[in-house]
Structure formats: C-alpha cells, structure tokens
Design an enzyme around this catalytic site. Sequence first.
Site, PDB file in Angstrom:
ATOM      1  CB  CYS A  37      -0.924   0.011   1.211  1.00 59.40           C
ATOM      2  SG  CYS A  37      -1.906  -1.482   1.322  1.00 59.40           S
TER       3      CYS A  37
ATOM      4  CB  CYS B 227     -12.703  -2.154   6.475  1.00 55.52           C
ATOM      5  SG  CYS B 227     -12.826  -3.452   7.726  1.00 55.52           S
ATOM      6  CB  SER B 228      -9.618   1.723   3.804  1.00 56.78           C
ATOM      7  OG  SER B 228      -8.831   0.574   3.543  1.00 56.78           O
TER       8      SER B 228
ATOM      9  CB  ILE C 249     -12.333  -2.521  -2.582  1.00 58.95           C
ATOM     10  CG1 ILE C 249     -11.865  -3.410  -1.430  1.00 58.95           C
ATOM     11  CG2 ILE C 249     -11.879  -3.083  -3.921  1.00 58.95           C
ATOM     12  CD1 ILE C 249     -12.579  -4.755  -1.359  1.00 58.95           C
TER      13      ILE C 249
ATOM     14  CE  LYS D 160     -14.405   3.288   7.321  1.00 59.21           C
ATOM     15  NZ  LYS D 160     -15.093   3.235   6.058  1.00 59.21           N
TER      16      LYS D 160
ATOM     17  CG  HIS E 292      -6.560   2.017   0.418  1.00 61.55           C
ATOM     18  ND1 HIS E 292      -5.383   2.585  -0.018  1.00 61.55           N
ATOM     19  CD2 HIS E 292      -6.187   0.916   1.155  1.00 61.55           C
ATOM     20  CE1 HIS E 292      -4.367   1.867   0.416  1.00 61.55           C
ATOM     21  NE2 HIS E 292      -4.822   0.851   1.118  1.00 61.55           N
TER      22      HIS E 292
END
Lengths: 386, 386
Positions: free
Chosen positions: B85, B208-209, B211, B330, B334
Amino acid sequence: MRDVAVIGVGKTAFGVFPDRDLRSLAVEAGEKALKNAHVAPGQIESFYLGNFAGPSFVGQNHLAPYVSTALGIQGVPATRIEAACASSGSAFYHAWSEVASGVNDIVMVVGVEKMTSQPTAKVSEILAEAGDCSGEMRAGNTFASLFAMIARRHMHDFGTKKEHLASVAVKNHANGALNPDAHMRKVITLEQAMKGKPIADPLNIYDCSLISDGAAAVILAPLERAREFSDKPVRILGIAQASDWVALDQKDDITTFPAVRRAGEKAYKMAGVTASDIQFAELHDCFTIAEIIAMEDLGFVPRGKGGPYVFDGHTTRAGERPVNASGGLKAKGHPVGATGVAQIFDLVQQIRCEAGDRQVPKHSVGLAENLGGSGGTCVVTILGAA
Amino acid sequence: MRDVAVIGVGKTAFGVFPDRDLRSLAVEAGEKALKNAHVAPGQIESFYLGNFAGPSFVGQNHLAPYVSTALGIQGVPATRIEAACASSGSAFYHAWSEVASGVNDIVMVVGVEKMTSQPTAKVSEILAEAGDCSGEMRAGNTFASLFAMIARRHMHDFGTKKEHLASVAVKNHANGALNPDAHMRKVITLEQAMKGKPIADPLNIYDCSLISDGAAAVILAPLERAREFSDKPVRILGIAQASDWVALDQKDDITTFPAVRRAGEKAYKMAGVTASDIQFAELHDCFTIAEIIAMEDLGFVPRGKGGPYVFDGHTTRAGERPVNASGGLKAKGHPVGATGVAQIFDLVQQIRCEAGDRQVPKHSVGLAENLGGSGGTCVVTILGAA
C-alpha cells in the site's frame, strides 16, 4: 556524480529447484554477496529487489522487505522494482544512481525469480503480462510469437537465416556447458538446433531461453571507498535505462529496439567509449533473434549483419568479441527478475579473471544489456577494471 | 542535496468505475498533473509508477512504460515501484531522491490501482499477498484479521475502546462527504459506526477502508526552478522511507510500527521540525486502528493515547490538528497503488488553500504517512509552503 564500484557479487545456481522457495534463493545470493564484499547486513544503507512476478508465480508481493529482513537488513529503505525481464537491471540502475549522487554509500541489489512451481502454460501466461494485455496479448500472442514475428521480419528485411539463429543457440549452449551454475549444460550441434521442436515458427525450442529458478546479488559503493571492502572492485563506467512502447504494434519498425539504442548511446557517452571498445558482452538472449538485434542496436555490427557475425564465429569465447560467455539466458537460464543482476555477476567474474573455463581473453571492458518485454525497457551497463 | 518542490498535481475521482481501465485512470491523473505544472510530456526526464498489483487485478505487468508512453513520455527511464500500500509513497520518495541529488530535474510520479473488476473475495486474496504468505497468510489471515489482532492488543494494553475506533470512521466519513472526488460521500453517526457489519472482531465494516479504482500524479522539480512552472510550488521539507518485517508474528510488539517511527524521525530531522510543528496530516487509515497507531508512532500523542485524542475531537477539521481532512482511505477511497501520491495531492491542495469545504485553518506544514502491509514499509513526507 561520484564514480561507483561493484564491491561484491553472489549468485545461486539457476535451474529447477522444487525444494527452494523464492526467499531462500534471494537470501542465498544476498549472503554470498555480503561475504564477497566483506560487508555486514547492518552496513547496507539501502536495499533494492528486482522481481518481475512474485505475486503471480508464488503468491508473494511486498517483496523487498520480505527479502531484506530475512538477510538481517532492518529499517533502511527496501524497494522492489518491476520492469519485466529488466527488473533487476533497473534495480541496479537505481542503486547506481543512489550511490553516484551521494544519497547513500553501501547499497545492495538482489534479483530473484521462482518460476518453476507453475506449469509451463501458466508461466507463458504470466510472462505475457509483460506485453500489452489490452491488445497484442488479447489477440493470443505469447512472447514466443512476438519474437517470432520480429525474427520473420528480420529475415525478410535483411536475409537473416534460420542457421544464423541456430548458431546463437549452439554458441550459448557450448558456453553454458562450461558454467557449473548453468541451468542447462548441454552442447548442441547446428543440426540439432535447426531441428528443435517448433514453438512459433521460425523459432523452435532451441531459440527460446529457459524457465528457471534463481537469484543474484550485487553490492555497490563509491569507488573511492571500494578498497575498504574488496581487493577486486569493478568500476561502473557507464549505465543508462530507457523506455519505449510496451506493445510491438505501436512501433514503426520491429527489427530494432529504440530503448536499446538509446540506453546504449547514453551508456557509451557516460563511459567515454564506443561500441568498438567493448571487449565482451552479456546480451539479453531471451530468444536467439534478440541477441542478434542487440548486437545491431548496440553498434557491434551494422544493422542486418548480426546473423552472419554470430554464424561466422566472431562472438564465441575465442572470437573477436565474445557474447554470452556465461551461456546467456539460453543455457545459463532466465529466472526473469534475477537476469539483470546475473549479467552483472558474469561481467564481474570475467573482469576479475574468475570465470574459470569460460574466461575470455580480453576482459577489461564488458557490457550488459538487459531487455524488458519486447523492448519497453532496456538497461545497458558498461563495467571495467577499477 | 537540493531542495525539491512539487510543481503540479493531478488526481482522478476515486470509486468504482467499471468502464475505466488502469491505463486510462493513470493517464487522466498524469495529464492533469502535466497541465497543473505547465509541463509538456517531453520535458519529463524520469518517470515513476507506483502500483501494487496490476498483474493480479487486471492482468497487466511491466506497467511503467505501459503508462508513460500513453502519456507521450518517450525514451526516459520509466520505473515501476511496488511496496504494497506504500507503492506510490515509495515511488515519490525515489523521485524526490533523484531530483534532490541532481540526477534529474523534472520527474513525474503516477500512482494507480484498478481493483473493482475483481470480486471482493479475490481482492482480499490479492491484498493478502502483501503479508507473509509463507506463514501468517497460509494460516488464514487477511489484512482485516491482522489489524483486528493489532486493535485487540491495543485495547488490551492501553484501554482503547470500540468508540475510539468508531470516532475515526465518523470523522473521516464527515470529511469525505465534503470531498467531491471521494469514493463514499456518506455522513455516519457514532451509533452507526459502532453497529456496522462485523468483519474481523473488533473491526466492523466501518473500520475498514474501501476497495477503489483511481489514480493520482505529481511532478517534482528543484525548488530553485519551481517558479518557472508554478506560482504555487510546495516544498518537500522532509521525507524518509523505512522498512521492517513483513510478518506480524516477527514483531516484538504489534501495537507500534518501527518503520513508521523510523521514517517519522528521519523526516522530522530533515525538516528541522518536531511532531508539534505538524499542523495537519494525511495518515494511512487502512483500518481505523492504523490511524490511531500512526498518531502515536509519529509522536502526535503519547503511546496509547491516540483513541481518546480522536474521540475528543482534536483531529477534526476544526480541531487542533486535523487528520485526514480528505476523508482518508476510509471515505476518500483506497486504490492501493494510488494512495501515497493521493496523500501528497491532498497536502498540496491544503497548502495551496485549494481544498474547498475541507480547507483546514492552519495549513503551512502538513505530513503524509503511507504504510505498506502491516508495517513492512513506511514513507513519511512533510510538505510546506515554498
């Protein structure tokens, strides 16, 4: 910019190693280079990993710290570079840049690929991802078929013959047979090379490099500090990286690689030499035609004359300019991400007069050419005695 | 070393774009940066591409020349960097190094990822390749489960509560709702954030961030030349890349990331500042706990105090030190390989006073922290008005 030297090299054997994983190969090569350079892991100030397709071949990404930490190298920048088959050549270029410009002094590069855990068809598919997947690969091409088109056009334009291609294979197999670390130690005749199993006409199995596991490593330092570490430092005389279209169909002429020409010109200029000063070379013979075109693009011979030049024996170990005395990708093996640094390893062995049965007579100035894909990336490096 | 400035930035919207391919996203961001910097493609002297997993997500490798040639950038070194990342944060670091050391003047970095063409389960599998596949991933871990263990331990050691985690999500969603290019423009309440669908306890869906698909680009030049190109150059005050074990189980303490601490210390030292001088920040909130730990590792707050600091509102846009005014990973989204450069984009917008509704009051010195995996790589960058 400072002068930069290679102060240590290391390499695994190349071959099919079902019991070895990617990291153990990389660590073996890295530890050999550390030992060769008399450098401790804690002295490494920056780490580069050249790897083409670890995620696809073995399901592991984020590869630079994955390898560096296992070598005992902690905290420093650890950077993976991917440039298809030129991945570790490019990593070497960036490591050179970092030392030359004074950012860091002691920099390590490891190149690695673990390919043989996948079936051959899957390997071809993974390799094809180095081409343009939106066009040429969707149309069904593999790298063998792309280089077959290149070979066919070279034959059409310049009269290159299958015998010329086969003579590259014969020479490189003869050299590889003398290399204890080569993937394939098998002498072949011109007749055998002409009659290999067809892959993508006019290329047969003997025109294609090998699918291999392996790793190679190198450590760089400023030339002025090199003798702190090694009594046989080797100097980087010239180096350049260049790029071009990834897709073959975007190129005006598929019998020449502009990225090779440009990287060669820049490296010659930096080294203050011309093609005629290059005494021996490791060229990127992913396919036999690629070695022929590389000699032309680098000015070893005029365009179209590469085939006869090999066929007439000028690039054997005893010839006027030995090419791929290591056996090349053809016989030494081609673990994709390791190849660029492995070429540097081979030049260093020759310059240090440590190449054993493969030693070439004139070994003061050698050149490595590392090609990515069908010419999207090229790194040319010229090394000489320090 | 020379001072280096950002002379132009560009970014696509982040989101789910079924009709866009990886290259078109990268080219859009790149062209916007070229326009923003008033630079022609032929002026770019070196090109970097940050990308995590193009081969796995979209079947394309050899990505740097694949993108650079489509931008009209020909011949120059085109290098892809992969660091999970932190891929484009690392690419930015190497581009800075090249300009700072005088190797080249005008250097471009593009970060890109196209993730949403794969089903979510496959995305999780590809992301897991940034962990140690030989151990922790083989044991069935995903990144959500790794960060869940980190969160649980942080709760155990420091009394961090689910409310603290949830307050990160609430804040970043509130910010993202003001960002026209954010993937998710949705304000949520603390109650909603506490009651999200469980993912890996104690983390739920709001921890969770996202997709995402997207790209970001930046162009660098020596500070002394910056005003040739931009009347709003932004200066790189400090920058560092650091590494650590990829596998969580190799670490002595999973509630702190040594690579973040080290990169932060080096970047502060280079910039001649301390944590208290940082007015605002973009931190790598791949999971809510990661933003809390980043604040601790960077010295914004003492260890264990990150949760209450967010919960008490100190990092909102109007707080004493705004964090992720962009919406963060978030809510902004991402797209893994784009994130590092997108953070730079967001800092530059704030420093230039171009952040619209998200503009923070004090915006002279900002910090970006880009984390790879569960701490194997970290890049910290401090930017300031030129």
